[in-house]
Design a protein around this motif. Structure first.
Motif, PDB file in Angstrom:
ATOM      1  N   MET A  70       0.853  -1.174   0.000  1.00 50.01           N
ATOM      2  CA  MET A  70       0.000   0.000   0.000  1.00 50.01           C
ATOM      3  C   MET A  70       0.901   1.239   0.000  1.00 50.01           C
ATOM      4  N   PRO A  71       0.575   2.221  -0.838  1.00 47.64           N
ATOM      5  CA  PRO A  71       1.437   3.411  -0.918  1.00 47.64           C
ATOM      6  C   PRO A  71       1.332   4.256   0.355  1.00 47.64           C
ATOM      7  N   LEU A  72       2.420   4.916   0.639  1.00 48.53           N
ATOM      8  CA  LEU A  72       2.471   5.841   1.772  1.00 48.53           C
ATOM      9  C   LEU A  72       2.212   7.240   1.244  1.00 48.53           C
ATOM     10  N   ILE A  73       1.211   7.887   1.782  1.00 47.65           N
ATOM     11  CA  ILE A  73       0.916   9.263   1.400  1.00 47.65           C
ATOM     12  C   ILE A  73       1.542  10.159   2.462  1.00 47.65           C
ATOM     13  N   LEU A  74       2.409  11.011   2.018  1.00 49.10           N
ATOM     14  CA  LEU A  74       3.149  11.878   2.929  1.00 49.10           C
ATOM     15  C   LEU A  74       2.576  13.289   2.858  1.00 49.10           C
ATOM     16  N   GLN A  75       2.079  13.760   3.976  1.00 53.39           N
ATOM     17  CA  GLN A  75       1.617  15.144   4.072  1.00 53.39           C
ATOM     18  C   GLN A  75       2.539  15.867   5.045  1.00 53.39           C
ATOM     19  N   VAL A  76       3.066  16.986   4.601  1.00 56.74           N
ATOM     20  CA  VAL A  76       3.909  17.751   5.514  1.00 56.74           C
ATOM     21  C   VAL A  76       3.011  18.650   6.363  1.00 56.74           C
ATOM     22  N   PRO A  77       3.381  18.839   7.622  1.00 58.53           N
ATOM     23  CA  PRO A  77       2.581  19.697   8.485  1.00 58.53           C
ATOM     24  C   PRO A  77       2.630  21.153   8.017  1.00 58.53           C
ATOM     25  N   ASN A  78       1.627  21.919   8.392  1.00 60.66           N
ATOM     26  CA  ASN A  78       1.582  23.346   8.035  1.00 60.66           C
ATOM     27  C   ASN A  78       2.826  24.085   8.512  1.00 60.66           C
ATOM     28  N   GLU A  79       3.370  23.682   9.632  1.00 62.72           N
ATOM     29  CA  GLU A  79       4.533  24.360  10.217  1.00 62.72           C
ATOM     30  C   GLU A  79       5.853  23.937   9.574  1.00 62.72           C
ATOM     31  N   TYR A  80       5.810  23.069   8.566  1.00 66.91           N
ATOM     32  CA  TYR A  80       7.038  22.567   7.952  1.00 66.91           C
ATOM     33  C   TYR A  80       7.860  23.684   7.303  1.00 66.91           C
ATOM     34  N   GLY A  81       7.214  24.773   6.974  1.00 64.28           N
ATOM     35  CA  GLY A  81       7.948  25.918   6.433  1.00 64.28           C
ATOM     36  C   GLY A  81       9.030  26.411   7.381  1.00 64.28           C
ATOM     37  N   TYR A  82       8.772  26.318   8.693  1.00 62.42           N
ATOM     38  CA  TYR A  82       9.789  26.713   9.676  1.00 62.42           C
ATOM     39  C   TYR A  82      11.013  25.804   9.581  1.00 62.42           C
ATOM     40  N   VAL A  83      10.766  24.538   9.329  1.00 70.64           N
ATOM     41  CA  VAL A  83      11.859  23.580   9.162  1.00 70.64           C
ATOM     42  C   VAL A  83      12.698  23.973   7.947  1.00 70.64           C
ATOM     43  N   LEU A  84      12.017  24.346   6.878  1.00 74.09           N
ATOM     44  CA  LEU A  84      12.735  24.747   5.660  1.00 74.09           C
ATOM     45  C   LEU A  84      13.525  26.034   5.861  1.00 74.09           C
ATOM     46  N   VAL A  85      12.999  26.946   6.660  1.00 66.57           N
ATOM     47  CA  VAL A  85      13.748  28.174   6.968  1.00 66.57           C
ATOM     48  C   VAL A  85      15.026  27.823   7.736  1.00 66.57           C
ATOM     49  N   ALA A  86      14.904  26.942   8.725  1.00 63.75           N
ATOM     50  CA  ALA A  86      16.093  26.527   9.488  1.00 63.75           C
ATOM     51  C   ALA A  86      17.101  25.848   8.568  1.00 63.75           C
ATOM     52  N   ALA A  87      16.617  24.975   7.686  1.00 68.68           N
ATOM     53  CA  ALA A  87      17.512  24.280   6.752  1.00 68.68           C
ATOM     54  C   ALA A  87      18.212  25.278   5.831  1.00 68.68           C
ATOM     55  N   SER A  88      17.446  26.182   5.258  1.00 68.86           N
ATOM     56  CA  SER A  88      18.008  27.167   4.324  1.00 68.86           C
ATOM     57  C   SER A  88      18.993  28.106   4.998  1.00 68.86           C
ATOM     58  N   SER A  89      18.755  28.426   6.250  1.00 72.73           N
ATOM     59  CA  SER A  89      19.665  29.345   6.938  1.00 72.73           C
ATOM     60  C   SER A  89      21.043  28.720   7.144  1.00 72.73           C
ATOM     61  N   SER A  90      21.120  27.387   7.116  1.00 73.16           N
ATOM     62  CA  SER A  90      22.439  26.759   7.245  1.00 73.16           C
ATOM     63  C   SER A  90      23.327  27.083   6.037  1.00 73.16           C
ATOM     64  N   PHE A  91      22.710  27.400   4.895  1.00 67.73           N
ATOM     65  CA  PHE A  91      23.499  27.774   3.723  1.00 67.73           C
ATOM     66  C   PHE A  91      24.231  29.092   3.961  1.00 67.73           C
ATOM     67  N   LEU A  92      23.616  29.964   4.746  1.00 66.50           N
ATOM     68  CA  LEU A  92      24.257  31.249   5.063  1.00 66.50           C
ATOM     69  C   LEU A  92      25.474  31.058   5.965  1.00 66.50           C
ATOM     70  N   VAL A  93      25.409  30.064   6.842  1.00 65.85           N
ATOM     71  CA  VAL A  93      26.566  29.778   7.699  1.00 65.85           C
ATOM     72  C   VAL A  93      27.739  29.326   6.841  1.00 65.85           C
ATOM     73  N   ASN A  94      27.456  28.597   5.780  1.00 65.04           N
ATOM     74  CA  ASN A  94      28.528  28.209   4.864  1.00 65.04           C
ATOM     75  C   ASN A  94      29.186  29.444   4.252  1.00 65.04           C
ATOM     76  N   LEU A  95      28.381  30.458   3.945  1.00 68.58           N
ATOM     77  CA  LEU A  95      28.952  31.711   3.430  1.00 68.58           C
ATOM     78  C   LEU A  95      29.830  32.399   4.471  1.00 68.58           C
ATOM     79  N   VAL A  96      29.415  32.361   5.721  1.00 65.14           N
ATOM     80  CA  VAL A  96      30.235  32.927   6.804  1.00 65.14           C
ATOM     81  C   VAL A  96      31.593  32.233   6.808  1.00 65.14           C
ATOM     82  N   HIS A  97      31.579  30.910   6.727  1.00 60.62           N
ATOM     83  CA  HIS A  97      32.838  30.155   6.682  1.00 60.62           C
ATOM     84  C   HIS A  97      33.679  30.550   5.477  1.00 60.62           C
ATOM     85  N   PHE A  98      33.041  30.691   4.334  1.00 60.45           N
ATOM     86  CA  PHE A  98      33.770  31.081   3.125  1.00 60.45           C
ATOM     87  C   PHE A  98      34.490  32.407   3.339  1.00 60.45           C
TER      88      PHE A  98
END
Length: 151
Positions: free
Chosen positions: A1-29
């Motif tokens: 049976m297939p698994l239907i994956l629904q992301v929670p409404n608040e998942y955008g906050y997770v994506l913001v945290a993930a994306s902000s890690s890219f900025l830390v890489n720039l700090v290192h650069f």
């Protein structure tokens, strides 16, 4: 049976945290580039030799900035995986831990580049605890998904 994956409404906050890690890489650069220029070490030299670093504080500072950057690159991918998985069931907690990790890793970068290995301790402790919690949450989320597949 297939698994239907629904992301929670608040998942955008997770994506913001993930994306902000890219900025830390720039700090290192920028920290590594600044230290490289000050040390006079040319590309493609990845690190000053032990003798160069012992004689020249600027070469030692470059090694510290480079090592901090290398450590970040080693840890970013597992962090992102844990964050994105944990966020499927615990979006706000995962986002909060992700924000703590990103902030601590920025402190780690600046501390290591400016004060050497001792300057990284505070950022290391907070990022390690955040990372451990995220990995535990990711594992539990994965178990929950696996158990639901057999229910």
């Amino acid at each position: 049976m297939p698994l239907i994956l629904q992301v929670p409404n608040e998942y955008g906050y997770v994506l913001v945290a993930a994306s902000s890690s890219f900025l830390v890489n720039l700090v290192h650069f920028f920290l590594s580039a600044k230290a490289r220029k000050a040390s006079g070490l040319k590309y493609p030299i990845p690190y000053a030799t032990e003798e160069q670093a012992a004689k020249d504080p600027k070469a030692y500072a470059f090694n510290c900035a480079q090592r901090a950057h290398g450590n970040f690159v080693e840890n970013q991918t597992p962090f992102l995986g844990a964050l994105l998985i944990a966020g499927l069931h615990y979006p706000t907690a995962a986002a909060g831990l992700g924000a703590a990790w990103v902030t601590a890793r920025a402190a780690y970068a600046v501390g290591y580049a400016k004060r050497g290995p001792q300057g990284r301790i505070g950022g290391f402790l907070v990022s390690s605890l955040s990372d451990l919690a995220l990995k535990g949450m990711a594992l539990w989320t994965s178990v929950q998904f696996a158990m639901a597949a057999y229910a």
